[in-house]
Design a protein around this motif. Sequence first.
Motif, PDB file in Angstrom:
ATOM      1  N   ALA A 131     -11.906  23.485  46.462  1.00 18.51           N
ATOM      2  CA  ALA A 131     -10.837  24.240  47.114  1.00 18.51           C
ATOM      3  C   ALA A 131      -9.543  24.161  46.294  1.00 18.51           C
ATOM      4  N   GLY A 132      -9.686  24.181  44.959  1.00 15.47           N
ATOM      5  CA  GLY A 132      -8.521  24.185  44.075  1.00 15.47           C
ATOM      6  C   GLY A 132      -7.890  22.835  43.824  1.00 15.47           C
ATOM      7  N   ILE A 133      -8.416  21.772  44.433  1.00 15.84           N
ATOM      8  CA  ILE A 133      -7.842  20.428  44.282  1.00 15.84           C
ATOM      9  C   ILE A 133      -8.772  19.582  43.420  1.00 15.84           C
ATOM     10  N   THR A 134      -8.212  18.911  42.422  1.00 22.77           N
ATOM     11  CA  THR A 134      -9.012  18.062  41.549  1.00 22.77           C
ATOM     12  C   THR A 134      -9.520  16.846  42.315  1.00 22.77           C
ATOM     13  N   VAL A 135     -10.842  16.652  42.283  1.00 21.89           N
ATOM     14  CA  VAL A 135     -11.441  15.514  42.986  1.00 21.89           C
ATOM     15  C   VAL A 135     -12.072  14.509  42.013  1.00 21.89           C
ATOM     16  N   ASP A 136     -12.262  14.912  40.754  1.00 25.67           N
ATOM     17  CA  ASP A 136     -12.864  13.993  39.787  1.00 25.67           C
ATOM     18  C   ASP A 136     -12.582  14.484  38.370  1.00 25.67           C
ATOM     19  N   LYS A 137     -12.463  13.527  37.453  1.00 22.61           N
ATOM     20  CA  LYS A 137     -12.313  13.866  36.036  1.00 22.61           C
ATOM     21  C   LYS A 137     -13.117  12.865  35.222  1.00 22.61           C
ATOM     22  N   LEU A 138     -13.883  13.389  34.282  1.00 24.42           N
ATOM     23  CA  LEU A 138     -14.684  12.571  33.381  1.00 24.42           C
ATOM     24  C   LEU A 138     -14.222  12.852  31.955  1.00 24.42           C
ATOM     25  N   GLU A 139     -13.958  11.797  31.193  1.00 22.33           N
ATOM     26  CA  GLU A 139     -13.601  11.957  29.781  1.00 22.33           C
ATOM     27  C   GLU A 139     -14.404  10.941  28.991  1.00 22.33           C
ATOM     28  N   GLN A 140     -15.258  11.421  28.090  1.00 18.23           N
ATOM     29  CA  GLN A 140     -16.131  10.547  27.321  1.00 18.23           C
ATOM     30  C   GLN A 140     -16.083  10.930  25.841  1.00 18.23           C
ATOM     31  N   MET A 141     -16.037   9.920  24.990  1.00 17.01           N
ATOM     32  CA  MET A 141     -16.009  10.134  23.547  1.00 17.01           C
ATOM     33  C   MET A 141     -17.421  10.401  23.038  1.00 17.01           C
ATOM     34  N   LEU A 142     -17.549  11.380  22.133  1.00 19.24           N
ATOM     35  CA  LEU A 142     -18.853  11.635  21.523  1.00 19.24           C
ATOM     36  C   LEU A 142     -19.159  10.616  20.434  1.00 19.24           C
ATOM     37  N   GLY A 143     -18.152  10.217  19.678  1.00 14.41           N
ATOM     38  CA  GLY A 143     -18.370   9.313  18.559  1.00 14.41           C
ATOM     39  C   GLY A 143     -18.123  10.031  17.243  1.00 14.41           C
ATOM     40  N   SER A 144     -18.574   9.413  16.149  1.00 13.18           N
ATOM     41  CA  SER A 144     -18.396   9.993  14.817  1.00 13.18           C
ATOM     42  C   SER A 144     -19.742  10.443  14.268  1.00 13.18           C
ATOM     43  N   TYR A 145     -19.773  11.655  13.755  1.00 10.52           N
ATOM     44  CA  TYR A 145     -21.016  12.224  13.236  1.00 10.52           C
ATOM     45  C   TYR A 145     -20.717  13.088  12.022  1.00 10.52           C
ATOM     46  N   GLY A 146     -21.704  13.169  11.160  1.00 13.82           N
ATOM     47  CA  GLY A 146     -21.681  14.124  10.061  1.00 13.82           C
ATOM     48  C   GLY A 146     -22.793  15.120  10.283  1.00 13.82           C
ATOM     49  N   PRO A 147     -22.880  16.151   9.457  1.00 15.32           N
ATOM     50  CA  PRO A 147     -23.995  17.098   9.592  1.00 15.32           C
ATOM     51  C   PRO A 147     -25.317  16.348   9.455  1.00 15.32           C
ATOM     52  N   HIS A 148     -26.268  16.616  10.340  1.00 14.77           N
ATOM     53  CA  HIS A 148     -27.566  15.940  10.274  1.00 14.77           C
ATOM     54  C   HIS A 148     -28.284  16.350   8.994  1.00 14.77           C
ATOM     55  N   PRO A 149     -28.844  15.379   8.244  1.00  9.60           N
ATOM     56  CA  PRO A 149     -29.505  15.724   6.977  1.00  9.60           C
ATOM     57  C   PRO A 149     -30.593  16.789   7.137  1.00  9.60           C
ATOM     58  N   LYS A 150     -31.260  16.827   8.294  1.00  6.08           N
ATOM     59  CA  LYS A 150     -32.329  17.808   8.514  1.00  6.08           C
ATOM     60  C   LYS A 150     -31.863  18.986   9.366  1.00  6.08           C
ATOM     61  N   GLY A 151     -30.559  19.054   9.612  1.00  5.78           N
ATOM     62  CA  GLY A 151     -30.022  20.162  10.404  1.00  5.78           C
ATOM     63  C   GLY A 151     -30.336  20.070  11.882  1.00  5.78           C
ATOM     64  N   GLU A 152     -30.760  18.891  12.346  1.00  4.36           N
ATOM     65  CA  GLU A 152     -31.142  18.720  13.745  1.00  4.36           C
ATOM     66  C   GLU A 152     -29.920  18.478  14.629  1.00  4.36           C
ATOM     67  N   ALA A 153     -30.139  18.629  15.935  1.00  7.68           N
ATOM     68  CA  ALA A 153     -29.071  18.412  16.906  1.00  7.68           C
ATOM     69  C   ALA A 153     -28.981  16.930  17.269  1.00  7.68           C
ATOM     70  N   TYR A 154     -27.799  16.527  17.704  1.00 12.82           N
ATOM     71  CA  TYR A 154     -27.577  15.181  18.232  1.00 12.82           C
ATOM     72  C   TYR A 154     -27.584  15.259  19.759  1.00 12.82           C
ATOM     73  N   THR A 155     -27.938  14.145  20.402  1.00 15.17           N
ATOM     74  CA  THR A 155     -27.887  14.047  21.858  1.00 15.17           C
ATOM     75  C   THR A 155     -26.977  12.898  22.226  1.00 15.17           C
ATOM     76  N   LYS A 156     -26.086  13.120  23.185  1.00 13.82           N
ATOM     77  CA  LYS A 156     -25.176  12.072  23.648  1.00 13.82           C
ATOM     78  C   LYS A 156     -25.320  11.917  25.159  1.00 13.82           C
ATOM     79  N   ASN A 157     -25.669  10.701  25.596  1.00  7.65           N
ATOM     80  CA  ASN A 157     -25.737  10.381  27.018  1.00  7.65           C
ATOM     81  C   ASN A 157     -24.438   9.701  27.426  1.00  7.65           C
TER      82      ASN A 157
END
Length: 201
Positions: A131-157
Amino acid sequence: MSHPEDHDELKPSTTPGYKLGAAKSADEYAQLDAEDESLARWKASLGIVPGASTTNSSGPKVSVLTLELDSPTLPPGKKLIFDLNDTAKLADTKKHPISIKEGVEYNVRITFKVNHSIISGVRYIQVVKRAGITVDKLEQMLGSYGPHPKGEAYTKNFDPEESPSGMLARSGSYNVRSRVIDDDGGVYADWEWSFKLTKEW
């Protein structure tokens, strides 16, 4: 329609006194302290090896592919995954919010690709409103990454959270604004979706 306060809520938090270093290419990082073996192994784990970076440095540094809500209480075979390229399906959640079981532990998971350069200071921010009112906020760091050598995706939990419960929590739906942003204010993904709390998945 976004409001000015939305933009403030979706800005990354800052650490007083911290100054972001100058951006460097993957090759420049690979050449730094090249004689340090342990540092070289760590850089290789990030995909930072001499000559491995792509010469094509156009386009976004990060492409966010999916957002998933995972919970050990989900029925076998049930998945709650948003394909961030499917804007029509994301928009449809405003009319048909996804169902999240009340009072259960769940976590947010994202998959992303690093296209070029090295990323650091990139984080996921999620603001939940009702209803327009903030009830929760989540802020999480992904970390440090470079391009994957095989071009694959990263997953972050991200860290587990618990969904609200009770009759009041179950009435109405919740609107979420999600953003992936870096310390420089560069936005790599920005999307909206909706959910409702239910007694069962």
